[in-house]
Design an enzyme around this catalytic site. Structure first.
Site, mmCIF file in Angstrom:
data_model
loop_
_atom_site.group_PDB
_atom_site.id
_atom_site.type_symbol
_atom_site.label_atom_id
_atom_site.label_comp_id
_atom_site.label_asym_id
_atom_site.label_seq_id
_atom_site.Cartn_x
_atom_site.Cartn_y
_atom_site.Cartn_z
ATOM 1 N N ASN A 7 0.789 -1.185 -0.028
ATOM 2 C CA ASN A 7 0.046 -0.048 -0.019
ATOM 3 C C ASN A 7 0.779 1.248 0.183
ATOM 4 O OD1 ASN A 7 -1.831 2.080 0.428
ATOM 5 N ND2 ASN A 7 -2.588 1.263 2.470
ATOM 6 N N ARG A 89 -2.660 -2.204 -3.381
ATOM 7 C CA ARG A 89 -3.686 -1.274 -3.186
ATOM 8 C C ARG A 89 -3.912 -0.186 -4.032
ATOM 9 N NH1 ARG A 89 -5.356 3.097 1.314
ATOM 10 N NH2 ARG A 89 -7.479 3.222 1.052
ATOM 11 N N HIS A 178 -13.463 1.975 0.802
ATOM 12 C CA HIS A 178 -13.188 1.142 1.775
ATOM 13 C C HIS A 178 -14.033 -0.289 1.331
ATOM 14 C CE1 HIS A 178 -13.496 4.261 5.277
ATOM 15 N NE2 HIS A 178 -12.235 4.192 5.045
ATOM 16 N N ARG A 239 -13.140 14.740 8.632
ATOM 17 C CA ARG A 239 -13.767 14.778 7.573
ATOM 18 C C ARG A 239 -15.274 15.293 7.767
ATOM 19 N NH1 ARG A 239 -11.972 9.680 4.143
ATOM 20 N NH2 ARG A 239 -10.079 9.789 5.014
ATOM 21 N N GLU A 382 -8.011 -5.500 5.799
ATOM 22 C CA GLU A 382 -7.976 -5.201 4.445
ATOM 23 C C GLU A 382 -6.700 -5.876 3.541
ATOM 24 O OE1 GLU A 382 -8.733 -1.049 6.180
ATOM 25 O OE2 GLU A 382 -9.814 -0.846 4.330
#
Ligand code: ADP
Length: 402
Positions: A7, A89, A178, A239, A382
């Site tokens: 990643n 990723r 996600h 956020r 993940e």
């Protein structure tokens, strides 16, 4: 069979090497502050064994040399041919990428073209991919996209009520993110419920620094809270999530802010941080325990938004087999889980306070005995999901070229 998952961010590179037979992590590491004098490489061969190495790492090329150096010197990868594939990723797959994809020049160009939709992420992901291909050209490299799981959204869920040409000419639509996490926990949830995934309806809540909800019908995503970018939907660490879009124009008029300044404000200084000054949920709880009103409000707002989405997705699905909590907050924060499920017994959702305190890993059902909807706490993974999807992709390629 060994699979490496990478990643790559703009100044960091996270990696895990898996032994796929046992789905176990052989080594996991993080190279941070690439390009700075104080770069650092931390890795662990077991969960307890953290070994920080401090040395300057100038760029992604050196970062990968460092990574492959550790794999070889630790004896975990004596010969690179032991690698079945490398899974990368990639944040934004746009409309083209609906599946994990074997990376070739055309795929690289398409990922690059999607950089306009994810300017902070896709170019950094590409840096890692190009360098890994350069250093390991003989190993199949697979891109796994955060957006791909949500490609099954119907048009009435993914379109915005904007002029049609903004969708056709500029790709303005909901993509969702996600996806690897929602997909991973959906598979585990079906297993935990003893059902086929293709017959399972779920509301999955990935609550980490970023947060998103997904409505999953018969195993496929039919709606999700993040939109064209990861800014929409639930309230997050920093956020804002859903807000009136007219706030943008108001801020620009009243504070004379340009769009870059507003983008920064909504992404980096809003959410929990904007409301109470903290973006880390553990710090927010500590503040709330001292009676800090802003922290208590942030917790109330955070949970209220989630309850609204649970109600909305219940209506979308009609029948819900389980609510799934995952991510750093979803997996660990019993108080928030309780607040999110508060007053939902009319929907058959009720959690057992005892079971909620310390749910077993990797999954536990914390619903009361008489609730009709299971409430599952599932540890997401993940990187493992990327490895699984990369493995399936290579297997399908070999099958089709036979
Ligand atoms: P990321 O989205 O960066 O992968 P994580 O999924 O690790 O992040 O989630 C990070 C969030 O999880 C932080 O807000 C952190 O405070 C929160 N968190 C981690 N452990 C706990 C805990 N025991 N209780 C409450 N929140 C927690």
């Amino acid at each position: 069979m060994k699979i490496l998952v990478i990643n790559a961010g703009s100044s960091s590179m996270k990696y895990s090497l898996f032994e796929m037979g046992r789905h176990c992590v052989l080594i996991a590491g993080l190279i941070e502050r690439i390009g700075e004098a104080a770069s650092e490489h931390r890795y662990s061969l077991t969960q307890a064994d953290q070994t920080p190495i401090q040395k300057p790492i100038a760029d992604h090329r050196q970062a990968l040399q460092e990574l492959f150096g550790i794999l070889s010197s630790s004896g975990l990868l004596a010969d690179s041919r032991e690698l079945y594939c490398i899974g990368h990723r990639v944040v934004h797959g746009g409309e083209q990428f609906r599946q994990p994809t074997l990376i070739n020049e055309q795929a690289l160009q398409q990922i690059h073209a999607n950089s306009a939709l994810a300017p902070l992420h896709n170019p950094a992901n590409l840096l890692g991919i190009r360098e890994a291909i350069r250093q390991m050209p003989q190993i199949p490299q697979i891109a796994v996209f955060d957006t791909a799981f949500h490609h099954t959204l119907p048009d009435y869920a993914y379109r915005y009520a904007l002029p049609a040409r903004l969708y056709t000419d500029y790709g303005v639509r909901r993509y969702g993110f996600h996806g690897t996490s929602h997909r991973y926990v959906a598979r585990l949830a079906a297993r935990a419920l003893g059902k086929n995934l293709t017959e399972t309806n779920l509301i999955t809540l990935h609550l980490g620094n970023g947060a998103s909800a997904a409505a999953i019908e018969n195993g496929v995503s039919v709606d999700t809270s993040m939109g064209m970018t990861p800014l929409e939907g639930l309230m997050m660490g920093s956020r804002c999530g859903d807000i009136d879009p007219a706030i943008h124009f108001y801020l620009s008029r009243m504070l004379d802010l340009d769009s870059q300044a507003i983008e920064n404000l909504l992404n980096k200084d809003s959410g929990c941080k904007g409301v109470c000054g903290e973006n880390d949920m553990r710090a927010i709880h500590k503040l709330a325990e001292t009676g800090d009103k802003a922290a208590i409000l942030a917790l109330d707002m955070y949970a209220y938004r989630i309850r609204k989405y649970i109600g909305a997705y219940y209506a979308v699905l009609g029948r819900v087999d389980a609510i799934v909590f995952t991510g750093g907050i979803g997996e660990n924060d019993s108080l928030l889980r309780e607040k999110c499920c508060h007053n939902l017994s009319a929907l058959g959702i009720a959690i057992d306070s005892g079971e909620n305190q310390n749910p077993a890993r990797p999954w536990a059902n914390i619903a009361t005995g008489d609730a009709t909807v299971a409430v599952l706490v599932i540890a997401t993974h993940e990187e493992l999901e990327i490895a699984i999807q990369a493995q399936e992709c290579v297997a399908q390629q070999s099958e089709s070229t036979r």
